[in-house]
Design a protein around this motif. Structure first.
Motif, PDB file in Angstrom:
ATOM      1  N   VAL A  53      42.753 123.709  29.350  1.00 59.94           N
ATOM      2  CA  VAL A  53      42.605 122.593  30.278  1.00 59.94           C
ATOM      3  C   VAL A  53      43.593 122.817  31.423  1.00 59.94           C
ATOM      4  O   VAL A  53      44.785 123.009  31.181  1.00 59.94           O
ATOM      5  CB  VAL A  53      42.900 121.231  29.611  1.00 59.94           C
ATOM      6  N   LYS A  54      43.092 122.795  32.642  1.00 57.33           N
ATOM      7  CA  LYS A  54      43.953 122.992  33.812  1.00 57.33           C
ATOM      8  C   LYS A  54      44.242 121.641  34.461  1.00 57.33           C
ATOM      9  O   LYS A  54      43.318 120.921  34.843  1.00 57.33           O
ATOM     10  CB  LYS A  54      43.292 123.933  34.814  1.00 57.33           C
ATOM     11  N   LEU A  55      45.528 121.302  34.567  1.00 58.26           N
ATOM     12  CA  LEU A  55      45.972 120.046  35.176  1.00 58.26           C
ATOM     13  C   LEU A  55      46.549 120.331  36.554  1.00 58.26           C
ATOM     14  O   LEU A  55      47.505 121.094  36.691  1.00 58.26           O
ATOM     15  CB  LEU A  55      47.042 119.379  34.300  1.00 58.26           C
ATOM     16  N   GLY A 102      36.195 122.757  40.675  1.00 56.41           N
ATOM     17  CA  GLY A 102      36.275 123.480  39.413  1.00 56.41           C
ATOM     18  C   GLY A 102      37.512 124.336  39.231  1.00 56.41           C
ATOM     19  O   GLY A 102      37.644 125.028  38.216  1.00 56.41           O
ATOM     20  N   SER A 103      38.449 124.306  40.188  1.00 63.82           N
ATOM     21  CA  SER A 103      39.677 125.085  40.044  1.00 63.82           C
ATOM     22  C   SER A 103      40.633 124.442  39.048  1.00 63.82           C
ATOM     23  O   SER A 103      41.560 125.076  38.553  1.00 63.82           O
ATOM     24  CB  SER A 103      40.376 125.230  41.398  1.00 63.82           C
ATOM     25  N   GLU A 246      30.919 115.815  35.613  1.00 64.28           N
ATOM     26  CA  GLU A 246      30.105 116.763  34.843  1.00 64.28           C
ATOM     27  C   GLU A 246      30.933 117.394  33.731  1.00 64.28           C
ATOM     28  O   GLU A 246      30.465 117.532  32.601  1.00 64.28           O
ATOM     29  CB  GLU A 246      29.524 117.833  35.773  1.00 64.28           C
ATOM     30  N   TRP A 247      32.159 117.775  34.059  1.00 60.10           N
ATOM     31  CA  TRP A 247      33.042 118.342  33.037  1.00 60.10           C
ATOM     32  C   TRP A 247      33.321 117.311  31.956  1.00 60.10           C
ATOM     33  O   TRP A 247      33.290 117.617  30.755  1.00 60.10           O
ATOM     34  CB  TRP A 247      34.361 118.800  33.688  1.00 60.10           C
ATOM     35  N   LEU A 248      33.560 116.069  32.367  1.00 61.86           N
ATOM     36  CA  LEU A 248      33.887 115.014  31.411  1.00 61.86           C
ATOM     37  C   LEU A 248      32.728 114.729  30.467  1.00 61.86           C
ATOM     38  O   LEU A 248      32.935 114.528  29.265  1.00 61.86           O
ATOM     39  CB  LEU A 248      34.282 113.733  32.149  1.00 61.86           C
TER      40      LEU A 248
END
Length: 358
Positions: A53-55, A102-103, A246-248
């Motif tokens: 997961v990227k924060l 999306g980064s 969409e990711w969620l």
């Protein structure tokens, strides 16, 4: 010589056993339960490998984000099966753009910025509200005679602008002050030099940063007057967590795990500020700050995340009334052009999941 059928069958069985043994040893056969491609009914991977997961932070590493660094250092993300990458922010990084593109998977920013991005049709939704109060204040020297907001008339008032000015515009509006006529509303630099040098009568300051810089410069609390946006009813919500819709949709469990671990990190940071600052200083650019400054920042940030009297169990939840107030101010002063659809702008579902699933 004729070979008996029984011998042929025995030979085949032996050969089959040898082939299976070789295939398993070479990784040619995999159990479905350990297959990296296996997924749950919700589409999330059941792999034993940690989920990345990227924060994306809104600014450089500092105590404003301590909870995430604590959660990572203490292994809370790892315990949830996550590999969390914390991406530093900066003046040229817009968290909403990073997440929408999306980064990054999850971002940190102020709610006003999120509302703007949502209006621009970026597929984003707020999943947690970390700061429950605004940290913005207007500070003046007592010698300026600004005892109430009404006293700002005829004064030179500073703000960084660029999206940080809307609470002040709401304050001016409340007291019937025209920012173009009744006050000299001026762009303020990112240091407090203008204020210290007497170029500003009142300056914008975050309780956890610029106000502490003033105290570190030699001024005392007793030398200053402070106008708090929360007390004046014009506060806007600040640091939140948001994700790409969409990711969620495909990663609700992952999001809940991330939020649960992060809130655990924040609770630890509030309980032990010094240890939290140790985690921050590992990430801060060398020479860019001091442990003493970060400690004061952590102590002040704690007051925004868990205000006095607030139930710890409510950490992370988005308050509908405060979100609506933020959206109303954003609309009135042009942050957004049309009224926000508040019901679609945020959700408390992920925080609920984080509090119930273990």
């Amino acid at each position: 010589m004729k070979i008996k059928p029984q011998k042929i069958q025995a030979s085949l069985v032996i050969m089959l056993v040898i082939m299976i043994t070789v295939l398993v040893g070479c990784g040619g056969m995999k159990s479905a339960s350990t297959d990296a491609g296996a997924a749950t009914s919700t589409g999330e991977s059941t792999s034993t490998e940690p989920t990345t997961v990227k924060l994306q932070l809104k600014w450089v590493p500092q105590a404003q984000f301590a909870g995430y660094f604590v959660a990572k250092d203490k292994g809370y993300y790892e315990q949830e099966g996550l590999n969390v990458e914390i991406l530093p922010g900066g003046p040229d990084i817009v968290p909403e753009q990073q997440v929408a593109g999306g980064s990054a998977d999850i971002g940190v920013d102020w709610v006003g910025s999120l509302l703007t991005s949502q209006e621009q049709e970026m597929p984003l939704i707020q999943i947690a509200q970390i700061f429950q109060k605004s940290g913005l204040v207007l500070v003046s020297k007592k010698s300026a005679g600004i005892n109430t907001p009404a006293d700002l008339k005829g004064k030179k008032v500073g703000n960084w602008m660029g999206g940080n000015e809307f609470e002040l515009l709401a304050l001016f509006d409340k007291y019937g002050l025209d920012p173009n006529k009744d006050v000299s509303f001026t762009k303020q630099g990112f240091t407090m030099d203008q204020f210290l040098g007497g170029e500003l009568d009142a300056a914008s300051a975050m309780t956890y940063n610029e106000y502490q810089i003033l105290l570190e410069s030699g001024l005392k609390d007793s030398d200053l007057n402070v106008i708090d946006m929360n007390d004046e009813g014009v506060a806007m919500l600040e640091d939140n967590l948001f994700a790409n819709k969409e990711w969620l949709d495909a990663n609700k469990e992952t999001a809940a795990k991330f939020v649960r671990a992060s809130l655990k990190g924040w609770k630890d940071a509030i309980a032990d500020p010094e240890a939290a600052v140790d985690s921050v200083m590992k990430q801060a650019e060398s020479g860019s700050t001091t442990k003493e400054h970060q400690l004061k920042m952590m102590q002040e940030v704690a007051k925004l995340i868990q205000p006095q009297g607030m139930d710890e169990a409510k950490m992370g939840y988005t308050d509908e009334k405060m979100f609506q107030q933020t959206a109303d101010i954003a609309l009135k002063f042009g942050v957004i052009k049309e009224a926000a659809n508040v019901q679609e702008a945020y959700t408390n579902e992920i925080v609920d999941m984080a509090s119930k699933t273990q």
